[in-house]
Scaffold this motif. Structure first.
Motif, mmCIF file in Angstrom:
data_model
loop_
_atom_site.group_PDB
_atom_site.id
_atom_site.type_symbol
_atom_site.label_atom_id
_atom_site.label_comp_id
_atom_site.label_asym_id
_atom_site.label_seq_id
_atom_site.Cartn_x
_atom_site.Cartn_y
_atom_site.Cartn_z
ATOM 1 N N ILE A 229 22.633 37.484 41.583
ATOM 2 C CA ILE A 229 23.097 37.977 42.894
ATOM 3 C C ILE A 229 24.612 38.158 42.885
ATOM 4 C CG2 ILE A 229 23.227 37.438 45.358
ATOM 5 C CD1 ILE A 229 20.639 35.848 45.029
ATOM 6 N N TYR A 230 25.317 37.248 42.206
ATOM 7 C CA TYR A 230 26.786 37.300 42.109
ATOM 8 C C TYR A 230 27.232 38.603 41.451
ATOM 9 C CZ TYR A 230 31.474 35.599 40.768
ATOM 10 O OH TYR A 230 32.824 35.436 40.583
ATOM 11 N N VAL A 231 26.529 39.008 40.386
ATOM 12 C CA VAL A 231 26.883 40.233 39.677
ATOM 13 C C VAL A 231 26.519 41.458 40.515
ATOM 14 C CG1 VAL A 231 26.420 41.633 37.631
ATOM 15 C CG2 VAL A 231 26.656 39.152 37.413
ATOM 16 N N ILE A 232 25.328 41.424 41.119
ATOM 17 C CA ILE A 232 24.856 42.573 41.897
ATOM 18 C C ILE A 232 25.770 42.859 43.093
ATOM 19 C CG2 ILE A 232 22.970 43.408 43.373
ATOM 20 C CD1 ILE A 232 21.028 41.940 41.530
ATOM 21 N N THR A 233 26.317 41.806 43.682
ATOM 22 C CA THR A 233 27.165 41.965 44.878
ATOM 23 C C THR A 233 28.626 42.224 44.530
ATOM 24 O OG1 THR A 233 27.311 39.533 44.984
ATOM 25 C CG2 THR A 233 25.658 40.603 46.376
ATOM 26 N N ASP A 234 28.892 42.620 43.293
ATOM 27 C CA ASP A 234 30.217 43.072 42.856
ATOM 28 C C ASP A 234 31.303 42.006 42.949
ATOM 29 O OD1 ASP A 234 29.351 45.639 42.203
ATOM 30 O OD2 ASP A 234 29.576 46.340 44.268
ATOM 31 N N HIS A 235 30.959 40.774 42.672
ATOM 32 C CA HIS A 235 31.976 39.735 42.558
ATOM 33 C C HIS A 235 32.597 39.814 41.160
ATOM 34 C CE1 HIS A 235 29.885 38.095 46.107
ATOM 35 N NE2 HIS A 235 31.018 37.450 46.344
ATOM 36 N N PRO A 236 33.800 39.261 40.970
ATOM 37 C CA PRO A 236 34.463 39.363 39.664
ATOM 38 C C PRO A 236 33.673 38.677 38.543
ATOM 39 C CG PRO A 236 35.614 37.826 41.119
ATOM 40 C CD PRO A 236 34.621 38.544 41.959
ATOM 41 N N VAL A 237 33.415 39.427 37.478
ATOM 42 C CA VAL A 237 32.672 38.919 36.322
ATOM 43 C C VAL A 237 33.666 38.564 35.230
ATOM 44 C CG1 VAL A 237 30.995 39.501 34.534
ATOM 45 C CG2 VAL A 237 30.627 40.276 36.894
ATOM 46 N N HIS A 238 33.568 37.339 34.700
ATOM 47 C CA HIS A 238 34.527 36.848 33.711
ATOM 48 C C HIS A 238 33.984 36.925 32.282
ATOM 49 C CE1 HIS A 238 37.049 35.379 36.971
ATOM 50 N NE2 HIS A 238 35.975 34.838 37.507
ATOM 51 N N LEU A 239 32.966 37.735 32.074
ATOM 52 C CA LEU A 239 32.385 37.920 30.742
ATOM 53 C C LEU A 239 32.299 39.406 30.455
ATOM 54 C CD1 LEU A 239 30.958 36.656 28.245
ATOM 55 C CD2 LEU A 239 28.799 36.943 29.486
ATOM 56 N N ASN A 240 32.750 39.793 29.283
ATOM 57 C CA ASN A 240 32.713 41.191 28.879
ATOM 58 C C ASN A 240 31.273 41.555 28.501
ATOM 59 O OD1 ASN A 240 33.106 43.750 27.955
ATOM 60 N ND2 ASN A 240 34.423 43.189 26.232
ATOM 61 N N LEU A 241 30.632 42.399 29.296
ATOM 62 C CA LEU A 241 29.239 42.773 29.073
ATOM 63 C C LEU A 241 29.107 44.160 28.440
ATOM 64 C CD1 LEU A 241 27.718 41.534 32.468
ATOM 65 C CD2 LEU A 241 27.692 40.361 30.260
ATOM 66 N N ALA A 242 30.186 44.678 27.897
ATOM 67 C CA ALA A 242 30.138 46.009 27.277
ATOM 68 C C ALA A 242 29.179 46.006 26.084
ATOM 69 C CB ALA A 242 31.532 46.420 26.821
ATOM 70 N N LEU A 243 28.342 47.053 26.006
ATOM 71 C CA LEU A 243 27.327 47.142 24.946
ATOM 72 C C LEU A 243 27.938 47.720 23.683
ATOM 73 C CD1 LEU A 243 24.305 48.432 27.074
ATOM 74 C CD2 LEU A 243 24.784 46.092 26.319
ATOM 75 N N THR A 244 28.796 46.932 23.025
ATOM 76 C CA THR A 244 29.421 47.342 21.770
ATOM 77 C C THR A 244 29.134 46.285 20.705
ATOM 78 O OG1 THR A 244 31.497 46.224 22.330
ATOM 79 C CG2 THR A 244 31.263 48.536 23.005
ATOM 80 N N PRO A 245 29.067 46.681 19.427
ATOM 81 C CA PRO A 245 28.781 45.708 18.359
ATOM 82 C C PRO A 245 29.786 44.563 18.317
ATOM 83 C CG PRO A 245 28.546 47.958 17.546
ATOM 84 C CD PRO A 245 29.134 48.061 18.916
ATOM 85 N N ASP A 246 31.072 44.892 18.518
ATOM 86 C CA ASP A 246 32.089 43.849 18.467
ATOM 87 C C ASP A 246 31.906 42.809 19.573
ATOM 88 O OD1 ASP A 246 33.250 45.014 16.304
ATOM 89 O OD2 ASP A 246 34.781 46.095 17.439
ATOM 90 N N ASN A 247 31.293 43.220 20.672
ATOM 91 C CA ASN A 247 31.146 42.319 21.811
ATOM 92 C C ASN A 247 29.893 41.460 21.718
ATOM 93 O OD1 ASN A 247 32.039 41.332 24.356
ATOM 94 N ND2 ASN A 247 30.429 42.526 25.348
#
Length: 319
Positions: free
Chosen positions: A23-41
């Protein structure tokens, strides 16, 4: 009933944490984890030493599941129900650990994250976000109950094995005794003193996180070494004592099923053991590796010396 309560102590706060994080992510609160779909991540391509050490912390969440084997004789239709229970526990534990870890990383900034109390930190932040701070003490109590259930299993399970071995004369007579309830009280007291001494390591380490990582890595390395012995012994006993009646037998013909399971477990344990010897980026190799290897050597030599100088005349039973 008590087992259900203790299991709820783990599952309820975990489910609350995971659902609130979504719910925290869906409601656009600040996310402190890089969720980018890249191999390095998503792969440990950068700073692999640090990521591999954190992998041991993840493994630490599932070690000890074999302790339940001591209760296999109490399970109805053990050949069917016991593997179902083990696989269910492993799958549920994996999912809860993975999603719970992601939830904590999403909510709590890495610079403020405490590896010991990270779950409580995340719950505190989530409850505060929706003005539900009064629920935090109840969640903390449930977590404490869940931890107590986990610790109680780890305390008595290994001691029962040591007690069985002690009755062959490996340990002095006082450690072969049990109280009227069949609990090896003297061995439990020795265990309590020893583990309390190990826990004092947190007082001499530079930080709580470093002490937690070191103790977790040491526990996983010791466990992995024990698993190497366990899987090797399972294969050997299948050939040296093939006709002994046991409550559970690995399916798959006479031997190939056991070879498949034991070999997979052996290679996995060996890999984790080597990973445990890799120091994290912020710890010196000259300090970390000797500490892990020295502790492992002491733990291996102690039972060997006890067996070497065992007192056979005092044996009460043969295993």
């Amino acid at each position: 009933m008590s087992a259900v309560c203790l299991s709820s102590g783990v599952l309820v706060p975990s489910l609350i944490l995971i659902v609130m994080a979504i719910i925290y992510v869906i409601t656009d609160h600040p996310v402190h984890l890089n969720l980018a779909l890249t191999p390095d991540n998503w792969l440990p391509l950068l700073n692999p030493q640090h990521h591999l050490l954190l992998f041991l912390s993840f493994i630490f969440g599932v070690v000890g599941i074999e302790v339940s084997a001591g209760h296999a004789r109490e399970v109805k239709n053990v050949q069917r129900n016991y593997p179902i229970a083990i696989f269910a526990a492993a799958i549920i534990g994996f999912i809860i650990t993975l999603l719970g870890g992601l939830a904590v990383a999403i909510v709590v900034p890495a610079t403020r994250l405490n590896m010991v109390s990270g779950t409580v930190q995340a719950l505190q932040h989530l409850f505060t976000t929706w003005h539900l701070g009064m629920l935090l003490p109840f969640a903390a109590i449930l977590i404490a109950f869940g931890a107590a259930g986990q610790v109680s299993t780890w305390i008595l399970g290994p001691i029962k094995g040591i007690w069985a071995a002690s009755r062959t004369g490996i340990l002095p007579t006082p450690f072969q005794e049990a109280n009227q309830h069949g609990v090896p009280r003297n061995l439990l007291l020795v265990q309590a003193v020893f583990m309390s001494t190990v826990a004092l390591l947190i007082l001499v380490m530079p930080s709580v996180n470093m002490a937690f990582l070191l103790l977790t890595s040491l526990a996983v390395v010791l466990y992995c070494f024990m698993y190497l012995l366990l899987f090797t012994a399972a294969i050997r006993l299948r050939y040296t004592h093939p006709d002994v009646r046991r409550p559970y037998r690995v399916p798959g013909g006479r031997n190939w099923g056991l070879w498949l399971v034991a070999s997979t477990g052996f290679l996995t344990s060996l890999t984790c053991l080597f990973i445990g010897l890799i120091p994290p980026g912020h710890m010196r190799e000259s300090t970390y590796a000797p500490a892990i290897l020295g502790s492992l050597a002491v733990m291996v030599l102690c039972p060997l010396l006890l067996y070497r100088f065992r007192h056979l005349p005092s044996a009460k039973a043969s295993i």
